[in-house]
Structures are given as C-alpha cells and as structure tokens.
Motif scaffolding. Structure first.
Motif, PDB file in Angstrom:
ATOM      1  N   LEU A  32      28.270  54.367  53.838  1.00  5.93           N
ATOM      2  CA  LEU A  32      28.859  55.109  54.938  1.00  5.93           C
ATOM      3  C   LEU A  32      28.995  56.538  54.420  1.00  5.93           C
ATOM      4  O   LEU A  32      29.839  56.823  53.577  1.00  5.93           O
ATOM      5  CB  LEU A  32      30.223  54.522  55.321  1.00  5.93           C
ATOM      6  N   LEU A 174      22.545  53.984  61.583  1.00  5.18           N
ATOM      7  CA  LEU A 174      23.293  54.444  62.745  1.00  5.18           C
ATOM      8  C   LEU A 174      23.825  55.847  62.447  1.00  5.18           C
ATOM      9  O   LEU A 174      24.595  56.044  61.508  1.00  5.18           O
ATOM     10  CB  LEU A 174      24.458  53.494  63.040  1.00  5.18           C
ATOM     11  N   CYS A 175      23.416  56.827  63.269  1.00  2.63           N
ATOM     12  CA  CYS A 175      23.816  58.220  63.108  1.00  2.63           C
ATOM     13  C   CYS A 175      24.813  58.575  64.211  1.00  2.63           C
ATOM     14  O   CYS A 175      24.482  58.471  65.392  1.00  2.63           O
ATOM     15  CB  CYS A 175      22.603  59.139  63.176  1.00  2.63           C
ATOM     16  N   LEU A 195      34.024  51.044  62.384  1.00  2.00           N
ATOM     17  CA  LEU A 195      32.969  51.577  61.511  1.00  2.00           C
ATOM     18  C   LEU A 195      33.032  50.951  60.124  1.00  2.00           C
ATOM     19  O   LEU A 195      31.991  50.620  59.531  1.00  2.00           O
ATOM     20  CB  LEU A 195      33.085  53.101  61.413  1.00  2.00           C
ATOM     21  N   ASN A 199      30.074  48.696  58.465  1.00  6.33           N
ATOM     22  CA  ASN A 199      29.537  49.059  57.161  1.00  6.33           C
ATOM     23  C   ASN A 199      29.670  47.905  56.164  1.00  6.33           C
ATOM     24  O   ASN A 199      28.754  47.656  55.363  1.00  6.33           O
ATOM     25  CB  ASN A 199      30.244  50.311  56.648  1.00  6.33           C
ATOM     26  N   ILE A 205      25.433  53.961  57.739  1.00  8.13           N
ATOM     27  CA  ILE A 205      25.986  54.869  58.737  1.00  8.13           C
ATOM     28  C   ILE A 205      25.984  56.297  58.199  1.00  8.13           C
ATOM     29  O   ILE A 205      26.423  56.539  57.071  1.00  8.13           O
ATOM     30  CB  ILE A 205      27.425  54.473  59.130  1.00  8.13           C
TER      31      ILE A 205
END
Length: 251
Positions: A32, A174-175, A195, A199, A205
C-alpha cells in the motif's frame, strides 16, 4: 494476485512547461504505497500517465514487468490496472447494483453480440457479473441502496460505490485519486479500514492523497515536488526530510 508498478524516468510537458522531470518510483507487489506532494507538484499528471489518460513524453510505465506506456485506458483496465477519480465517476442513470455489474464486466470474455443472442457462455458471464456485484454490495455495505439510481446518492456514497465497482473488477493494481475528498471523519475511518483489509488480502494499492491521516496507512510514501521525487519512505521519515519541510512549510 500481483500488481507491481514501475515508473521509470517519466517526463511530461505542457506547452513548454516541464511538469514531470524524470520521475522514477516503484509500487511493490502487495504494498500500500502513497504519493503526496504540494499543489502544482504534478501528481494529477503523473496519475493520469500511470492510468493511461496521458502518454508520457519520455519514460516508461510497467505493470508486472510489461511495458504499458502506450496502452489505452481500456487495455490497462483489462490487464488489471483500475483507478478511481478525485470526483467520483459513476453511471448516474444506472442503479447501484448495475454499476457494480459494470465493474465486473472485465472478468467476462463475451462481446455485445453474445449478450444480445443470450448464448450459453454469455448467460454464464452474466451470472458471474451478478455474483461479483452481490459480493461487492455486501462488502461495501451498499445493500440498502442497491436499487437506487447512482446519481441520486450523496457524494460519500458515490465515492464508496466507485471504489466498490473498481474492486468488483478484481484488479491487480488499484490506483486511488484523493479517495477521501468530500468524506466526513467517520467515512474516512471506514475507508481506511476497507483499504487496509483489501491490502491484507494481497491487493496492491497506489494512494494519491493530500490527507495525511489517510496516507499514514501506506508503508511507503513518495513525495513529488515540482515534477521530481524528492523523498521516499514511511510517513514519519519523509515528514522530517528537510526538502519535504521546505516544500510544504517553506522552512
């Protein structure tokens, strides 16, 4: 699940103005990672290059070792690179559930004709999309609004729907572009929890944010300033970097 991103010597100019000056950074598989910077640093330009909305003047963007610099947004999405936007992008005249089904469309391999003819494989794909949408609806607590038109939702729920739709596509990377923008404190806490859970499950991420409370969940943070990466590391370390203090505080 994999999703390693490598940005190498990316440069971009607008009408002679150098916005990105040879930016290089990595997003490790399963990490992340945060990207921060003061206003005008070039974050939006860099994010658009990573996701395919802009082509770099020079340099490369690679996903799991494959150069995607010249691929379209759609090609990158099919390859597993999904993004959200600073202003949530939903299909306003479709229901929440239909939006989620659209997110899982990339998981299928049938074209429009197959769907129109209701071929067996297309029917199976529709079931797969509905199952993915159901799972996303449950996970992101959207059951109470699943039949509402997405355009009628308040901003916070639209942002949550956009995130759920991206996750329904089972991305490799994932952006997220300013995902806490417009959220209240309780919604930000909920976002952070989601999030971190994603993760922990292995989703890679990349988080672009000005919200230091949110970006603190990232294990590594890259600081962009005037088109260059000036520091990288955990938040506590980059906060103490003299170049970062000068960029943000002028001291």
């Amino acid at each position: 699940m994999s999703g390693q991103l490598a940005v190498t010597d990316v440069r971009h100019s607008f009408r002679g103005l150098h916005v990105l000056r040879g930016v290089s950074f990595d997003v490790a598989n399963g990490s992340l990672t945060g990207l921060i910077g003061p206003n005008g640093a070039g974050k939006s330009t860099l994010f658009n290059i990573v996701s395919g909305f802009l082509r770099p003047d020079a340099g490369t963007v690679a996903l799991d070792g494959a150069d995607v610099s010249r691929q379209s947004v759609q090609q990158r999405a099919r390859g597993g690179l999904m993004r959200t936007f600073q202003t949530p992008q939903v299909f306003p005249h479709l229901s929440v559930f239909e939006n989620l089904m659209m997110g899982s469309y990339r998981l299928t391999h049938d074209g429009v004709l197959g769907g129109l003819l209701a071929l067996p494989r297309a029917r199976a794909a529709t079931r797969q999309m509905r199952e993915a949408a159901d799972a996303a609806c449950d996970r992101f607590h959207l059951g109470a609004v699943r039949d509402r038109l997405a355009g009628t939702l308040p901003g916070g729920q639209q942002r949550l729907l956009e995130l759920a739709r991206a996750v329904a596509a089972k991305p490799r990377l994932l952006c997220l572009d300013e995902p806490s923008s417009g959220l209240n404190a309780a919604e930000v806490e909920q976002l952070m929890t989601m999030l971190l859970a994603l993760n922990r499950e292995g989703l890679t991420i990349l988080l672009v944010s000005h919200d230091m409370n949110l970006v603190a969940i990232a294990s590594t943070i890259h600081v962009l300033c005037f088109g260059e990466i000036i520091a990288a590391g955990p938040l506590d370390r980059v906060r103490e970097d003299p170049r970062v203090r000068e960029a943000y505080l002028g001291v």
